[in-house]
Design a protein around this motif. Structure first.
Motif, PDB file in Angstrom:
ATOM      1  N   CYS A  25      11.298   2.861   6.434  1.00 23.31           N
ATOM      2  CA  CYS A  25       9.961   3.044   5.848  1.00 23.31           C
ATOM      3  C   CYS A  25       8.974   2.073   6.496  1.00 23.31           C
ATOM      4  O   CYS A  25       9.285   0.907   6.728  1.00 23.31           O
ATOM      5  CB  CYS A  25      10.046   2.811   4.338  1.00 23.31           C
ATOM      6  N   LEU A  26       7.780   2.566   6.761  1.00 27.40           N
ATOM      7  CA  LEU A  26       6.765   1.765   7.460  1.00 27.40           C
ATOM      8  C   LEU A  26       5.924   0.940   6.480  1.00 27.40           C
ATOM      9  O   LEU A  26       5.004   0.243   6.895  1.00 27.40           O
ATOM     10  CB  LEU A  26       5.847   2.695   8.258  1.00 27.40           C
ATOM     11  N   LEU A  27       6.240   1.034   5.197  1.00 27.10           N
ATOM     12  CA  LEU A  27       5.492   0.318   4.148  1.00 27.10           C
ATOM     13  C   LEU A  27       3.976   0.497   4.350  1.00 27.10           C
ATOM     14  O   LEU A  27       3.219  -0.472   4.420  1.00 27.10           O
ATOM     15  CB  LEU A  27       5.868  -1.183   4.132  1.00 27.10           C
ATOM     16  N   CYS A  28       3.590   1.744   4.449  1.00 25.99           N
ATOM     17  CA  CYS A  28       2.189   2.059   4.783  1.00 25.99           C
ATOM     18  C   CYS A  28       1.208   1.529   3.737  1.00 25.99           C
ATOM     19  O   CYS A  28       1.489   1.568   2.529  1.00 25.99           O
ATOM     20  CB  CYS A  28       1.977   3.568   4.834  1.00 25.99           C
ATOM     21  N   ALA A  31      -0.404   4.436   1.055  1.00 23.53           N
ATOM     22  CA  ALA A  31       0.687   5.319   1.500  1.00 23.53           C
ATOM     23  C   ALA A  31       0.427   6.801   1.223  1.00 23.53           C
ATOM     24  O   ALA A  31       0.177   7.172   0.075  1.00 23.53           O
ATOM     25  CB  ALA A  31       1.975   4.884   0.828  1.00 23.53           C
ATOM     26  N   PRO A  32       0.491   7.627   2.264  1.00 20.59           N
ATOM     27  CA  PRO A  32       0.258   9.064   2.052  1.00 20.59           C
ATOM     28  C   PRO A  32       1.324   9.723   1.187  1.00 20.59           C
ATOM     29  O   PRO A  32       1.040  10.700   0.491  1.00 20.59           O
ATOM     30  CB  PRO A  32       0.264   9.652   3.471  1.00 20.59           C
ATOM     31  N   CYS A  33       2.551   9.190   1.202  1.00 19.34           N
ATOM     32  CA  CYS A  33       3.605   9.782   0.358  1.00 19.34           C
ATOM     33  C   CYS A  33       3.212   9.681  -1.114  1.00 19.34           C
ATOM     34  O   CYS A  33       3.389  10.623  -1.889  1.00 19.34           O
ATOM     35  CB  CYS A  33       4.953   9.091   0.599  1.00 19.34           C
ATOM     36  N   ALA A  44       6.057   4.606  -2.087  1.00 16.89           N
ATOM     37  CA  ALA A  44       5.842   3.401  -1.271  1.00 16.89           C
ATOM     38  C   ALA A  44       6.239   2.164  -2.073  1.00 16.89           C
ATOM     39  O   ALA A  44       6.864   1.247  -1.546  1.00 16.89           O
ATOM     40  CB  ALA A  44       4.376   3.319  -0.858  1.00 16.89           C
ATOM     41  N   ILE A  47      10.168   2.125  -2.784  1.00 14.21           N
ATOM     42  CA  ILE A  47      10.939   1.882  -1.549  1.00 14.21           C
ATOM     43  C   ILE A  47      10.785   0.408  -1.130  1.00 14.21           C
ATOM     44  O   ILE A  47      11.740  -0.226  -0.692  1.00 14.21           O
ATOM     45  CB  ILE A  47      10.507   2.844  -0.414  1.00 14.21           C
ATOM     46  N   CYS A  86       4.629  12.060   4.796  1.00 17.57           N
ATOM     47  CA  CYS A  86       5.176  10.765   5.241  1.00 17.57           C
ATOM     48  C   CYS A  86       4.784  10.426   6.694  1.00 17.57           C
ATOM     49  O   CYS A  86       4.952  11.240   7.606  1.00 17.57           O
ATOM     50  CB  CYS A  86       6.706  10.809   5.109  1.00 17.57           C
ATOM     51  N   SER A  87       4.269   9.208   6.876  1.00 16.11           N
ATOM     52  CA  SER A  87       3.806   8.780   8.204  1.00 16.11           C
ATOM     53  C   SER A  87       4.932   8.796   9.242  1.00 16.11           C
ATOM     54  O   SER A  87       4.685   8.921  10.437  1.00 16.11           O
ATOM     55  CB  SER A  87       3.264   7.356   8.148  1.00 16.11           C
ATOM     56  N   ARG A  88       6.146   8.651   8.768  1.00 21.64           N
ATOM     57  CA  ARG A  88       7.289   8.577   9.681  1.00 21.64           C
ATOM     58  C   ARG A  88       7.532   9.930  10.387  1.00 21.64           C
ATOM     59  O   ARG A  88       8.231   9.976  11.417  1.00 21.64           O
ATOM     60  CB  ARG A  88       8.510   8.141   8.861  1.00 21.64           C
ATOM     61  N   ILE A  95      10.999   9.817   5.752  1.00 23.13           N
ATOM     62  CA  ILE A  95      11.947   9.032   4.950  1.00 23.13           C
ATOM     63  C   ILE A  95      12.553   9.962   3.894  1.00 23.13           C
ATOM     64  O   ILE A  95      11.854  10.813   3.335  1.00 23.13           O
ATOM     65  CB  ILE A  95      11.200   7.861   4.232  1.00 23.13           C
ATOM     66  N   ILE A  97      12.866  10.298   0.811  1.00 25.45           N
ATOM     67  CA  ILE A  97      12.334   9.705  -0.420  1.00 25.45           C
ATOM     68  C   ILE A  97      13.158  10.125  -1.637  1.00 25.45           C
ATOM     69  O   ILE A  97      13.509   9.305  -2.487  1.00 25.45           O
ATOM     70  CB  ILE A  97      10.845  10.108  -0.595  1.00 25.45           C
TER      71      ILE A  97
END
Ligand SMILES: Cc1cc2nc3c(=O)[nH]c(=O)nc-3n(C[C@H](O)[C@H](O)[C@H](O)COP(=O)(O)OP(=O)(O)OC[C@H]3O[C@@H](n4cnc5c(N)ncnc54)[C@H](O)[C@@H]3O)c2cc1C
Ligand code: SF4
Length: 407
Positions: A25-28, A31-33, A44, A47, A86-88, A95, A97
């Motif tokens: 996880c990019l810990l945005c 977070a878009p998620c 976010a 996680i 998810c940005s990933r 991710i 999730i």
């Protein structure tokens, strides 16, 4: 009991594997998620807690927001919501999730956490009709606000379609029961085997309670006219309920045909394969690209060996022989089956409770239906998924609170 049928198909994470997944996880920031979850779950945040091995904190984040957190972790079509956002995705793959959420809610149960709390009694009481996810979420939120809540359910067991339609290999009944028990523990009073409209009237409820929430869903079996009276044909929800009640221990055909392309069709088809039926053929009017079923369900059905004939609609039936015609191609298929499962949509009896309906949805724009009556779940406009039922349960609870003079 048929073990394959009741055993959860998707393996759970261990502490080591969940830490690995959380580490991706990019810990945005913003977070878009989290923005993409209809029920406002905050992936976010939980996680991030998992990254720091704070599993309790992660469980609190999930449970305080979503009374059906362990259910959503198993059945939410995340590819339409958080995982899609998810940005990933831009790097490799989203991710997992829901997998992490499942680990977190399993942890909550294993260590016996008690996260939900009842609010101070405000002297008001609400009746909820139906114990599906919308009704259970609304009950949890109203109890937190101090209301007394009675949930009327016509079946002998609670949970709505979660229990009677979604097969155990995707969503164990024990998980549904455990979610509901948490809401009962803070005061939800379940009145089972009581059908509103038959055993008690809507008028009686409106009189007896400060507010009534209708969450009867759209789970009533339906059949295509041409199969009316056909001894081999059965609606998918009837078939899936029998499988659930008997834990897969039912008489099985050699050949089965399943008609439809949604969740119900995939669940019926894959269940039949898991139980050992040799030939299961699924015919659907839609082509594969337009399938209504979630990606995961379609993948399970294909992995189980279900033959999928997309683009075909039934045009004639004679006993156990059904004729299908392709919508675009000049192609006709005749097939014989000992069991014909019709997964062609479900209906609702909400109209019989005096609710103004347009097809399967309340006519009202939103959850307020007039007098002291509200609606939630699949009956209200919006996606017909568990996470949306949770969202609408929350909205209805907030609207009831506002109507009764809450904040
Ligand atoms: C086979 C199948 C598979 C599915 N798979 C998924 C999935 O993987 N992911 C997903 O997100 N969604 C899935 N769904 C959709 C999901 O189950 C529904 O969107 C959700 O359950 C709707 O919740 P609800 O609150 O409207 O109530 P429902 O679950 O529809 O429950 C309504 C309850 O009201 C009760 N009731 C009805 N009339 C009365 C009455 N007069 N008096 C008292 N009680 C009454 C019923 O017995 C029932 O228990 C699936 C649906 C089906 C049919
Ligand atoms: S969008 Fe994806 S990568 Fe970003 S916080 Fe959410 S789960 Fe992590």
């Amino acid at each position: 009991m048929t073990q394959e049928f009741t055993k959860e198909l998707k393996p759970a994470y261990t502490v080591m594997t969940v830490m690995e997944e959380a580490a991706r996880c990019l810990l945005c920031h913003d977070a878009p998620c989290s923005a993409a979850c209809p029920a406002h779950t905050d992936p976010a945040r939980f996680i991030r807690s998992v990254r720091f091995r704070n599993f309790k904190g992660a469980a609190e984040t999930v449970r305080k927001n979503n009374a059906l957190g362990a259910v959503c972790a198993r059945v939410c079509p995340t590819e339409r919501y958080c995982a899609e956002a998810c940005s990933r995705c831009g790097i490799d793959k989203p991710i997992d999730i829901s997998g992490i959420q499942r680990f977190v809610t399993d942890f909550e149960d294993k260590v016996g956490m008690k996260i939900l709390e009842k609010g101070e009694d405000n002297g008001k009481k609400v009746a909820i009709i139906g114990s599906g996810p919308g009704g259970i979420q609304a009950a949890a939120d109203l109890l937190k606000l101090g209301y007394a809540v009675d949930v009327y359910e016509k079946d002998e067991l609670p949970g709505g379609l979660l229990r009677k339609a979604i097969p155990e290999y995707r969503l164990p009944n024990a998980v549904v029961a455990s979610e509901i028990a948490k809401v009962q523990a803070i005061g939800a009073n379940l009145i089972l085997g009581c059908e509103v409209g038959k055993d008690i009237t809507m008028d009686e409820l409106k009189e007896k309670y400060d507010a009534v929430l209708v969450d009867v869903g759209i789970g009533e079996p339906q059949i295509l006219d041409m199969f009316e009276g056909n001894e081999y044909a059965v609606p998918s929800v009837t078939f899936l309920k029998e499988l659930s009640d008997k834990q897969g221990d039912v008489e099985l055909p050699d050949n089965a045909v399943v008609i439809g392309g949604g969740d119900s069709a995939m669940d019926a088809s894959a269940s039949l394969k898991i139980l050992g039926v040799q030939n299961v053929t699924n015919f659907t009017r839609k082509e594969l690209v337009d399938f209504r079923a979630s990606k995961e369900e379609l993948e399970i059905a294909r992995a189980m060996g279900v033959t999928i004939m997309d683009g075909y609609a039934p045009v004639a039936v004679d006993g156990k022989t059904v004729t299908f015609r392709h919508r675009k191609l000049n192609s006709e298929v005749k097939i014989e089956a000992d069991l014909i499962v019709l997964a062609v949509g479900q209906g609702t009896k909400a109209g019989e409770l005096g609710i103004d309906m347009v097809k399967n949805e309340v006519a009202a724009d939103g959850c307020y239906l007039g007098d002291n009556v509200f609606a939630a779940g699949d009956l209200v406009k919006g996606d017909k998924t568990v996470v949306y039922a949770v969202k609408k349960g929350k909205e209805a609870a907030a609207a009831i609170d506002a109507y009764l003079g809450g904040k």
